[in-house]
Design a protein around this motif. Structure first.
Motif, PDB file in Angstrom:
ATOM      1  N   MET A   1      44.282  45.097  41.624  1.00 60.80           N
ATOM      2  CA  MET A   1      44.369  44.947  40.197  1.00 60.80           C
ATOM      3  C   MET A   1      45.693  45.483  39.663  1.00 60.80           C
ATOM      4  O   MET A   1      46.119  45.052  38.605  1.00 60.80           O
ATOM      5  CB  MET A   1      43.210  45.651  39.511  1.00 60.80           C
ATOM      6  N   HIS A  22      37.321  39.154  40.624  1.00 62.06           N
ATOM      7  CA  HIS A  22      37.303  40.598  40.874  1.00 62.06           C
ATOM      8  C   HIS A  22      35.893  41.176  40.727  1.00 62.06           C
ATOM      9  O   HIS A  22      35.490  42.041  41.500  1.00 62.06           O
ATOM     10  CB  HIS A  22      38.290  41.304  39.953  1.00 62.06           C
ATOM     11  N   ASP A  25      33.859  40.175  43.842  1.00 66.27           N
ATOM     12  CA  ASP A  25      34.272  40.923  45.030  1.00 66.27           C
ATOM     13  C   ASP A  25      33.849  42.391  44.947  1.00 66.27           C
ATOM     14  O   ASP A  25      33.362  42.964  45.922  1.00 66.27           O
ATOM     15  CB  ASP A  25      35.779  40.823  45.232  1.00 66.27           C
TER      16      ASP A  25
END
Length: 95
Positions: A1, A22, A25
């Motif tokens: 990130m 994101h 995951d």
């Protein structure tokens, strides 16, 4: 990130895709015995606010949420993207 610069300066479409991937995951690692979903939603509320948008989770149905997270296990983020497209709201106006 970090490379994503915390999603700052992304338009809503790109933000929604990044959030879906994101979130899906991160959901796989389940860092806590209980409360993963709640902790992730709080984290993502902060990420979305940092990107300059409002968040509203009320547009999410439980069955859709569960299915979308299961689909993300196989890297199908389309369900989460659909959810985030509804949950990410208007641009925040900061003074």
């Amino acid at each position: 990130m970090t490379r994503a610069n915390w999603f700052e300066n992304l338009d809503k479409t790109d933000l929604v895709i990044a959030l879906a991937e994101h979130f899906g995951d991160l959901n796989m690692i389940h860092p806590f015995r209980e409360g993963n979903g709640r902790a992730q939603r709080i984290l993502f509320e902060h990420i979305i606010a940092n990107a300059g948008y409002e968040t509203n989770w009320w547009a999410v149905e439980e069955a859709e949420w569960i299915k979308s997270n299961i689909d993300a296990v196989l890297c199908d983020y389309s369900g989460l993207a659909s959810i985030f497209s509804r949950c990410v709201g208007a641009t925040l106006i900061l003074d």
